[in-house]
Design an enzyme around this catalytic site. Structure first.
Site, PDB file in Angstrom:
ATOM      1  N   CYS A 197       0.821  -1.218   0.000  1.00 34.26           N
ATOM      2  CA  CYS A 197       0.000   0.000   0.000  1.00 34.26           C
ATOM      3  C   CYS A 197       0.851   1.263   0.000  1.00 34.26           C
ATOM      4  O   CYS A 197       0.329   2.369  -0.111  1.00 34.26           O
ATOM      5  CB  CYS A 197      -0.941  -0.010   1.192  1.00 34.26           C
ATOM      6  SG  CYS A 197      -1.786  -1.583   1.379  1.00 34.26           S
ATOM      7  N   CYS A 247     -13.288   0.396   7.556  1.00 34.57           N
ATOM      8  CA  CYS A 247     -12.375  -0.061   6.505  1.00 34.57           C
ATOM      9  C   CYS A 247     -12.395   0.851   5.288  1.00 34.57           C
ATOM     10  O   CYS A 247     -13.455   1.324   4.877  1.00 34.57           O
ATOM     11  CB  CYS A 247     -12.768  -1.470   6.056  1.00 34.57           C
ATOM     12  SG  CYS A 247     -12.920  -2.645   7.407  1.00 34.57           S
ATOM     13  N   ILE A 267     -12.389  -0.906  -1.635  1.00 39.33           N
ATOM     14  CA  ILE A 267     -11.651  -1.408  -2.798  1.00 39.33           C
ATOM     15  C   ILE A 267     -11.889  -0.401  -3.922  1.00 39.33           C
ATOM     16  O   ILE A 267     -13.035  -0.108  -4.262  1.00 39.33           O
ATOM     17  CB  ILE A 267     -12.135  -2.827  -3.169  1.00 39.33           C
ATOM     18  CG1 ILE A 267     -11.778  -3.802  -2.037  1.00 39.33           C
ATOM     19  CG2 ILE A 267     -11.551  -3.277  -4.490  1.00 39.33           C
ATOM     20  CD1 ILE A 267     -12.402  -5.182  -2.168  1.00 39.33           C
ATOM     21  N   LYS A 290      -9.913   6.265   3.797  1.00 36.81           N
ATOM     22  CA  LYS A 290     -11.218   5.822   4.273  1.00 36.81           C
ATOM     23  C   LYS A 290     -12.362   6.285   3.362  1.00 36.81           C
ATOM     24  O   LYS A 290     -13.200   5.488   2.970  1.00 36.81           O
ATOM     25  CB  LYS A 290     -11.400   6.342   5.711  1.00 36.81           C
ATOM     26  CG  LYS A 290     -12.702   6.010   6.360  1.00 36.81           C
ATOM     27  CD  LYS A 290     -12.809   4.532   6.589  1.00 36.81           C
ATOM     28  CE  LYS A 290     -14.213   4.022   6.611  1.00 36.81           C
ATOM     29  NZ  LYS A 290     -15.063   4.200   5.480  1.00 36.81           N
ATOM     30  N   HIS A 293      -8.874   3.874  -1.663  1.00 36.35           N
ATOM     31  CA  HIS A 293      -7.499   3.408  -1.501  1.00 36.35           C
ATOM     32  C   HIS A 293      -7.086   2.525  -2.679  1.00 36.35           C
ATOM     33  O   HIS A 293      -6.994   1.303  -2.543  1.00 36.35           O
ATOM     34  CB  HIS A 293      -7.377   2.676  -0.171  1.00 36.35           C
ATOM     35  CG  HIS A 293      -6.008   2.166   0.153  1.00 36.35           C
ATOM     36  ND1 HIS A 293      -4.860   2.728  -0.359  1.00 36.35           N
ATOM     37  CD2 HIS A 293      -5.603   1.134   0.950  1.00 36.35           C
ATOM     38  CE1 HIS A 293      -3.807   2.056   0.100  1.00 36.35           C
ATOM     39  NE2 HIS A 293      -4.227   1.087   0.886  1.00 36.35           N
TER      40      HIS A 293
END
Lengths: 164, 395
Positions: free
Chosen positions: B84, B208, B211, B333, B337
């Site tokens: 990441c 989380c 995607i 968030k 991401h």
């Protein structure tokens, strides 16, 4: 997916489909990849032989005494590859845990499982599944390392069990 | 050789579910504005670096594909991967290339098209960003799972609650709602975040990051080349750290050692007091792939003492007007991401903030002229901390 692709080809002459949400046309890849690794465990073989006999073995450098878990062939401190196999301490203290609810598809046959990290009494930490109700588990509690058969896949693996 | 390296242009695609474009089209959405805003031509680019983690998307030879699509051939290139932190790792390559004198102008592109694979496949692949055998193969850890192990330890040690973590999501969605490039441009309530849809306890769905498909690009230039650039910011320093593959090899789960290490180096090189870095910074982007890691980042970056990060979010000290605004672009968030693009997106945000070009309602006051980016790969497996400045670093 395979059936969908076949249906689309039959209907449209191409493996294409309109995405419902965006309305954008998508090509459905025909070249599916099935990925499975074959990993050498030749140099840490005693760990797996031990597991079959109900023992948890790891490597200890004969020169500096450093204990490694996971076991490894080479000692980077001494730069000498001369290890002895020693038994790991079977008791320790739970340090942290999580419960995996959204699982990788390859773990799809299991119910949500608890993954924990414990610090063993002789030093190394270990990551493993924690047996029992996670709501009753708390970092700081005593745990024991046991070897058991994974019910779904039938192979031997170690797990953490709360000490009553 | 160029002591100082500038960012002279930036570009950013809309982040989200981008099934409307393919990989090179998505890349072009940020390459074009980057070239335009830097006022450079493809022929000016000496080298280009492409940050992409890949596997879930079809194209593998991405630098070649982009050389073809964007007219960059036959210039040199490199694809970079650092989980990441891939984006900031790509910046690292360009930054050091210019500093060493190997290049004058470098294009950095971060791109990820995660939605070319179905969600379960992505969950399967992303769980492998740790120790494959000792964590994933036998114990099925997932990416939320690795960080959840940290969240649990943090709650136990410092008395933080799931609700404290939820406050991070509320803040980042608040700012994401003001960012037209964000995946989620919608505010959320604390109650919504607290809905018990557990992914990896104690994390729920809204703890989380999503995607995401997206790209971001920047043009780096040597001091000589940048002298005529109208709009520019400077890289003051970078620190890079690496952690162990197995979390079980680490001493503590309430902090990331690689992040503390990277921050210390970055602060030192930029002449920033490690005990009060917020006094030197107008704001920061930190790696909030989940809610709890944003709080850990406050501490690893020394915005708060150990255990004090949770108080910063409770007291709303990381909103605009607080001690230090953090992730006021929505963070990972709410902005999304796209793995390889995230670090480059943070650099785009530093450029926009420092040049006061951010959208209404999410522009920080720029008084000190410095911005920090904290980009973590895996669970502290890699950390890049970069300090950006409006003026050249005074040495």
């Amino acid at each position: 997916m395979k059936e969908v692709i076949e249906k689309q080809i039959k209907e449209f002459g191409l493996p294409v489909m309109t995405d419902e949400k965006s309305g954008a046309l998508q090509w459905l890849d025909l070249r599916e990849l099935n990925l499975r690794y074959i990993i050498s465990i030749e140099n840490i073989k005693p760990f797996f032989e031990g597991l079959k006999e109900g023992k948890l073995l790891t490597t200890k450098c004969k020169h500096c005494g450093r204990i490694f878990f996971p076991p490894q062939r080479d000692c980077p401190s001494c730069r000498i590859s001369d290890m002895e196999w020693v038994e790991l301490s079977r008791e320790g203290t739970l340090e942290t845990l999580t419960v995996i609810f959204v699982k990788p598809p390859s773990f799809g046959s299991y119910d949500p499982y608890t993954v924990a990290i414990a610090k063993l009494d002789d030093g190394p930490r270990i990551t493993a599944w924690l047996k029992g109700d996670p709501r009753k588990a708390k970092p700081g509690m005593r745990v024991r390392l046991e070897i058991s058969k994974r019910e779904k896949e039938g192979y031997m693996m170690y797990e953490l069990v709360p000490v009553e | 050789m160029s002591e100082n390296v500038a960012i002279i242009g930036v570009g950013h695609s809309k982040f989200g579910d981008r099934r409307d474009v393919n990989v090179p089209e998505l890349a072009w959405e940020s390459i074009k504005p980057a070239l335009d805003s830097a006022n450079v031509d493809q022929k000016d680019i000496d080298f280009f670096v492409l940050g992409n983690a890949g596997i879930w998307s079809s194209e593998a030879a991405l630098p070649a594909l982009m050389a073809e699509y964007a007219d960059l051939s036959p210039k040199g290139s490199m694809r970079v991967e650092a989980a990441c932190a891939t984006g900031n790792a790509a910046i690292r390559v360009g930054y050091t290339a210019i500093k060493s004198g190997e290049a004058d102008v470098v294009l950095i592109l971060g791109i990820e098209k995660m939605r070319e694979s179905q969600n379960p496949t992505v969950i399967e692949l992303i769980g492998r960003f740790g120790s494959f055998f000792w964590e994933f193969e036998n114990f099925g850890l997932t990416f939320p799972g690795y960080y959840a192990l940290h969240a649990t330890a943090y709650m136990v040690k410092y008395g933080a609650s799931e609700e404290d973590f939820a406050r991070v999501a509320v803040k980042n969605h608040y700012y994401g709602a003001k960012n037209p490039y964000a995946q989620f441009q919608k505010e959320v309530t604390l109650e919504k975040v607290m809905e018990p849809k557990y992914v990896a306890w104690p994390f729920k769905l809204f703890d989380c990051s999503p995607i995401t498909d997206g790209s971001a690009a920047i043009i780096l230039a040597s001091e000589e080349f940048a002298k005529d650039a109208e709009n520019k910011i400077w890289i003051h320093s970078q620190g890079v750290g690496t952690g162990t593959a197995n979390l079980s090899k680490r001493e503590d789960f309430t902090s990331l050692e690689s992040a503390r290490y990277a921050a210390e180096i970055a602060y030192k090189k930029a002449g920033i007091d490690v005990d009060a870095p917020y006094k030197y910074l107008d704001g920061a982007n930190v790696h909030d792939c989940f809610t709890a890691p944003e709080i850990m980042a406050y501490e690893d970056l020394r915005f708060a003492k150990k255990g004090g990060g949770v108080k910063l979010i409770r007291d709303e000290q990381t909103y605009i007007g607080g001690l230090i605004p953090v992730n006021i672009d929505g963070g990972l968030k709410a902005k999304g991401h796209p793995i390889g693009a995230t670090g480059v997106s943070q650099a785009v945000e530093a450029y926009k903030q420092l040049l006061s070009q951010a959208e209404p309602g999410r522009q920080a006051d720029i008084e000190k002229g410095r911005w920090l980016a904290h980009n973590v790969g895996g669970t502290g497996h890699y950390t890049y901390v970069t300090i950006y400045g409006l003026e050249k670093l005074k040495r």
